[in-house]
Design a protein around this motif. Structure first.
Motif, short mmCIF file in Angstrom:
data_model
loop_
_atom_site.label_atom_id
_atom_site.label_comp_id
_atom_site.label_asym_id
_atom_site.label_seq_id
_atom_site.Cartn_x
_atom_site.Cartn_y
_atom_site.Cartn_z
N PHE A 89 0.80 -1.11 0.02
CA PHE A 89 -0.02 -0.12 0.05
C PHE A 89 0.80 1.26 -0.02
O PHE A 89 0.84 1.96 0.96
N THR A 90 1.40 1.41 -1.27
CA THR A 90 2.43 2.63 -1.10
C THR A 90 2.12 3.92 -0.92
O THR A 90 2.62 4.82 -0.14
N THR A 91 0.80 4.29 -1.44
CA THR A 91 0.20 5.61 -1.23
C THR A 91 -0.16 5.80 0.18
O THR A 91 0.14 6.85 0.62
N SER A 92 -0.61 4.85 0.89
CA SER A 92 -1.21 4.83 2.33
C SER A 92 0.18 5.15 2.99
O SER A 92 0.09 5.70 4.09
N ALA A 93 1.22 4.07 2.65
CA ALA A 93 2.61 4.22 3.35
C ALA A 93 3.22 5.75 3.20
O ALA A 93 3.70 6.28 4.30
N LEU A 94 3.07 6.34 2.16
CA LEU A 94 3.55 7.45 2.09
C LEU A 94 2.83 8.65 2.89
O LEU A 94 3.42 9.91 3.42
N GLU A 95 1.39 8.59 3.05
CA GLU A 95 0.74 9.33 3.74
C GLU A 95 1.03 9.37 5.05
O GLU A 95 1.22 10.26 6.00
N ALA A 96 1.41 8.12 5.66
CA ALA A 96 1.82 8.03 7.09
C ALA A 96 3.41 8.59 7.31
O ALA A 96 3.65 9.14 8.35
N MET A 97 4.24 8.54 6.43
CA MET A 97 5.53 8.99 6.55
C MET A 97 5.31 10.36 6.32
O MET A 97 6.24 11.18 7.09
N ASP A 98 4.44 11.04 5.74
CA ASP A 98 4.24 12.48 5.65
C ASP A 98 3.79 13.12 7.04
O ASP A 98 4.37 14.02 7.53
N ILE A 99 3.14 12.28 7.53
CA ILE A 99 2.58 12.93 9.11
C ILE A 99 3.90 12.67 9.96
O ILE A 99 4.11 13.50 10.74
N ALA A 100 4.52 11.63 9.83
CA ALA A 100 5.61 11.30 10.77
C ALA A 100 6.62 12.49 10.47
O ALA A 100 7.35 12.74 11.67
N LEU A 101 6.83 12.92 9.46
CA LEU A 101 7.68 14.04 9.14
C LEU A 101 7.50 15.38 9.12
O LEU A 101 7.68 16.26 8.74
N SER A 102 5.95 15.69 9.70
CA SER A 102 5.28 16.70 9.55
C SER A 102 5.42 17.63 11.14
O SER A 102 6.17 17.11 11.89
N PRO A 103 5.42 18.94 11.11
CA PRO A 103 5.41 19.44 12.35
C PRO A 103 4.80 19.12 13.62
O PRO A 103 5.09 19.39 14.82
N LEU A 104 3.70 18.17 13.22
CA LEU A 104 2.97 17.78 14.62
C LEU A 104 4.06 16.70 15.35
O LEU A 104 3.75 16.68 16.53
N THR A 105 4.91 16.17 14.74
CA THR A 105 5.70 15.13 15.32
C THR A 105 7.35 15.87 15.38
O THR A 105 8.26 15.01 15.89
N LYS A 106 7.38 16.98 15.05
CA LYS A 106 8.97 17.60 14.86
C LYS A 106 9.86 17.37 16.39
O LYS A 106 10.75 17.05 16.29
N ASN A 107 9.04 17.36 17.36
CA ASN A 107 9.64 17.68 18.77
C ASN A 107 10.13 16.19 19.18
O ASN A 107 10.84 15.92 19.97
N SER A 108 9.41 15.08 18.47
CA SER A 108 9.95 13.59 18.92
C SER A 108 11.17 13.29 18.16
O SER A 108 11.60 11.73 18.46
N LEU A 109 11.70 13.75 17.09
CA LEU A 109 12.76 13.31 16.31
C LEU A 109 14.15 14.07 16.45
O LEU A 109 13.73 15.48 16.25
N CYS A 110 15.15 13.64 16.66
CA CYS A 110 16.53 14.49 16.60
C CYS A 110 16.80 14.51 15.29
O CYS A 110 16.10 13.96 14.32
N ASP A 111 17.63 15.27 14.68
CA ASP A 111 18.41 15.26 13.46
C ASP A 111 18.58 14.01 12.58
O ASP A 111 18.32 13.78 11.63
N GLU A 112 19.26 13.14 13.41
CA GLU A 112 19.77 11.86 13.10
C GLU A 112 18.44 10.97 12.69
O GLU A 112 18.36 10.31 11.63
#
Length: 209
Positions: free
Chosen positions: A103-126
């Motif tokens: 499910f490539t399209t759905s996978a990309l949508e989930a990755m877009d959320i993962a890398l969105s401002p919503l979750t930015k504080n949960s990831l370091c640069d690496e």
């Protein structure tokens, strides 16, 4: 005299604070905040538990080539997201599990959320760099190399020693016919990992060594 007045003021302030605390305690306010903290702690534990279970299912899906395990991984990831939607790791897990099912399209949508401002504080640069690489890998299958290059360039900016990002960037440049850029990316891989066989083979293929 001034010292005595200051001492009296401090003493009165302490008395007022003690009385205020006792009043709040009778209203059960401190206990309410304590309970709220405890609930948040339990929620965090539950979210992590679902994430770990999901990661285990995803690992099994890859080992046994079983889509049912990947489906279970998505279910666990969604449970973790429901508890803590700002944790990028759960969104990335969901994306990888969806991708494992095709499910490539759905996978990309989930990755877009993962890398969105919503979750930015949960990831370091690496970690963000690694996330961008994973999204780029999915983009190569869904949208082609042009879209993936943007993510890979950003991934390298965040972590110049991200070998996977550099290698994939070299491969994308090579597919686009951008020889000089590809050579530079592969050379950067070799700088970090001198014995990297993929990069060395690519450099030989491109006539750079």
């Amino acid at each position: 005299m001034a010292t005595t007045m200051m001492t009296d003021l401090i003493f009165q302030a302490i008395i007022i604070l003690v009385m205020l605390f006792m009043f709040l305690w009778t209203l059960n306010i401190p206990q309410k905040y304590y309970d709220k903290f405890q609930f948040r702690d339990r929620s965090s534990y539950a979210a992590k538990r679902h994430f770990v279970r999901g990661a285990d299912f995803l690992s099994k899906s890859r080992t046994y080539k079983n889509r049912e395990f990947a489906k279970s991984a998505v279910d666990e990831a969604e449970k973790s997201i429901a508890i803590n939607p700002k944790d990028a790791a759960a969104h990335i897990l969901k994306a990888l599990a969806l991708d494992a099912q095709g499910f490539t399209t759905s996978a990309l949508e989930a990755m877009d959320i993962a890398l969105s401002p919503l979750t930015k504080n949960s990831l370091c640069d690496e970690e963000r760099s690694d996330g961008l690489v994973k999204r780029a890998e999915i983009k190569v299958k869904a949208k082609g190399v042009d879209s993936a290059v943007v993510d890979l360039v950003e991934a390298v900016r965040l972590n110049e020693e991200n070998v996977t990002a550099l290698r994939l960037l070299g491969e994308c440049y090579e597919k686009k016919g951008m020889r000089e850029e590809a050579v530079k990316a592969y050379m950067d891989v070799v700088k970090v990992e001198p014995q990297n066989a993929v990069a060395q083979t690519a450099l030989k293929r491109l006539g750079s060594i």
